[in-house]
Design an enzyme around this catalytic site. Structure first.
Site, PDB file in Angstrom:
ATOM      1  N   ARG A  18      -7.566  21.795  24.695  1.00 20.31           N
ATOM      2  CA  ARG A  18      -6.821  22.383  25.807  1.00 20.31           C
ATOM      3  C   ARG A  18      -7.735  22.478  27.024  1.00 20.31           C
ATOM      4  O   ARG A  18      -8.936  22.729  26.908  1.00 20.31           O
ATOM      5  CB  ARG A  18      -6.287  23.776  25.442  1.00 20.31           C
ATOM      6  CG  ARG A  18      -5.107  23.776  24.483  1.00 20.31           C
ATOM      7  CD  ARG A  18      -3.851  23.214  25.160  1.00 20.31           C
ATOM      8  NE  ARG A  18      -2.664  23.317  24.319  1.00 20.31           N
ATOM      9  CZ  ARG A  18      -2.224  22.364  23.519  1.00 20.31           C
ATOM     10  NH1 ARG A  18      -2.920  21.226  23.414  1.00 20.31           N
ATOM     11  NH2 ARG A  18      -1.113  22.525  22.815  1.00 20.31           N
ATOM     12  N   HIS A  48      -3.309  13.607  29.001  1.00 19.10           N
ATOM     13  CA  HIS A  48      -2.843  14.380  27.843  1.00 19.10           C
ATOM     14  C   HIS A  48      -2.078  13.480  26.862  1.00 19.10           C
ATOM     15  O   HIS A  48      -0.934  13.761  26.483  1.00 19.10           O
ATOM     16  CB  HIS A  48      -1.958  15.546  28.296  1.00 19.10           C
ATOM     17  CG  HIS A  48      -1.943  16.676  27.291  1.00 19.10           C
ATOM     18  ND1 HIS A  48      -1.829  17.993  27.660  1.00 19.10           N
ATOM     19  CD2 HIS A  48      -2.007  16.690  25.930  1.00 19.10           C
ATOM     20  CE1 HIS A  48      -1.825  18.766  26.586  1.00 19.10           C
ATOM     21  NE2 HIS A  48      -1.932  17.987  25.522  1.00 19.10           N
TER      22      HIS A  48
END
Length: 312
Positions: free
Chosen positions: A227, A275
């Site tokens: 993250r 991502h």
């Protein structure tokens, strides 16, 4: 059995049709605002509070490996999900193999010094460089969950020294395990490559900061697959500029999409992907969900339930 489904970007109709085939006894519907009809299970990603609040659900399935978006909403809206409702996440469902591909390809890229040769190419400079020695190229994995174990297994094939760090000690063959904050410095001290696969919890936010980066060997590399909130981006940029960190491969960021004005875009020692390190594989996810629901209906023990207090 009634199942409600919500995902802001997935092909909802495809999922509903496949779920109906996989669980023929279930009535599956796409949830829309105002739908307060009864349901037994909810399959969600970034669900609105309204979708889950007040429901007597048997379980909720997050359609990804992380559940931080749901847990953060629960902090602000505790009425969103009753404490008795189990929350499940997709522990692997094809994402482990994708993480392996991503991690191995980048580690080999650095080990063979392709990053240095790219910089030489940009200046039309021809110069063979000394090779790195495998025994000096220790790989450290921050976070020793399902995905961390998969990445470790794939790197063992290449005979790199491996170590992992997590909240509790692991017993992975061929991997040196470190546990707890008191062993973090020792773990970092030999990591030529640091791969971040930590869960997103209050204890891990901002963990990759100046203090942590200073404990790495000079010229270390960072691969962030977890993250964006784990990394203090200004601290990473400073470490890159000083040479403390030689290169970073980043798939996740504090703000996504990464703003065009971010200095990370133009840094010569940073590589960016949007991502995509591990994306939910629909067919494998449906298989896991259908099997888990069948086990829950039989009262059997199942894997993948989230400990809300720990955040994973």
């Amino acid at each position: 059995m009634d199942i409600i489904f919500y995902h802001p970007t997935f092909d909802t109709q495809w999922w509903i049709e496949v779920l109906r085939k996989a669980i023929p006894q279930a009535r599956v519907r796409a949830w829309k605002s105002g739908d307060n009809d009864s349901a037994d299970y909810a399959l969600v990603w970034h669900p609105p509070v309204e979708m889950l609040a007040g429901r007597d659900l048997k379980a909720v399935f997050a359609l990804g490996a992380g559940v931080d978006s749901i847990l953060s909403k629960l902090q602000a809206h505790p009425e969103m999900l009753k404490p008795s409702v189990p929350l499940f996440r997709l522990e692997d469902t094809g994402m482990g193999e994708q993480m392996q591909e991503y991690a191995v390809s980048q580690v080999l890229h650095w080990f063979r010094r392709f990053d240095d040769y790219r910089i030489q190419q940009n200046s039309s400079h021809w110069q063979p460089l000394p090779e790195y020695h495998r025994e000096d190229f220790t790989i450290g994995i921050l976070g020793a969950g399902v995905l961390g174990s998969k990445v470790a297994q794939s790197l063992q094939t290449w005979r790199f020294p491996l170590r992992c760090w997590s909240r509790t000690r692991k017993s992975w063959p061929g991997v040196q395990s470190f546990a707890g904050r008191e062993e973090l410095s020792a773990f970092l001290s030999q990591c030529r490559v640091l791969i971040n696969l930590l869960p997103n919890t209050p204890a891990t936010v901002g963990i990759i900061n100046q203090q942590l980066l200073e404990k790495l060997p000079d010229g270390a590399y960072l691969l962030n697959l977890a993250r964006g909130v784990h990394v203090v981006e200004d601290d990473l940029l400073a470490a890159l500029d000083s040479g403390k960190v030689k290169g970073a491969m980043l798939d996740v960021f504090n703000r996504e999409p990464l703003p065009p004005e971010s200095p990370l875009w133009q840094h010569p020692r940073v590589t960016i992907t949007p991502h995509v390190a591990a994306i939910t594989c629909p067919a494998e996810a449906v298989d896991y969900i259908s099997r888990t629901i069948a086990q829950l209906e039989k009262g059997e023990r199942v894997c993948g339930q989230v400990d809300r207090a720990r955040g994973y």
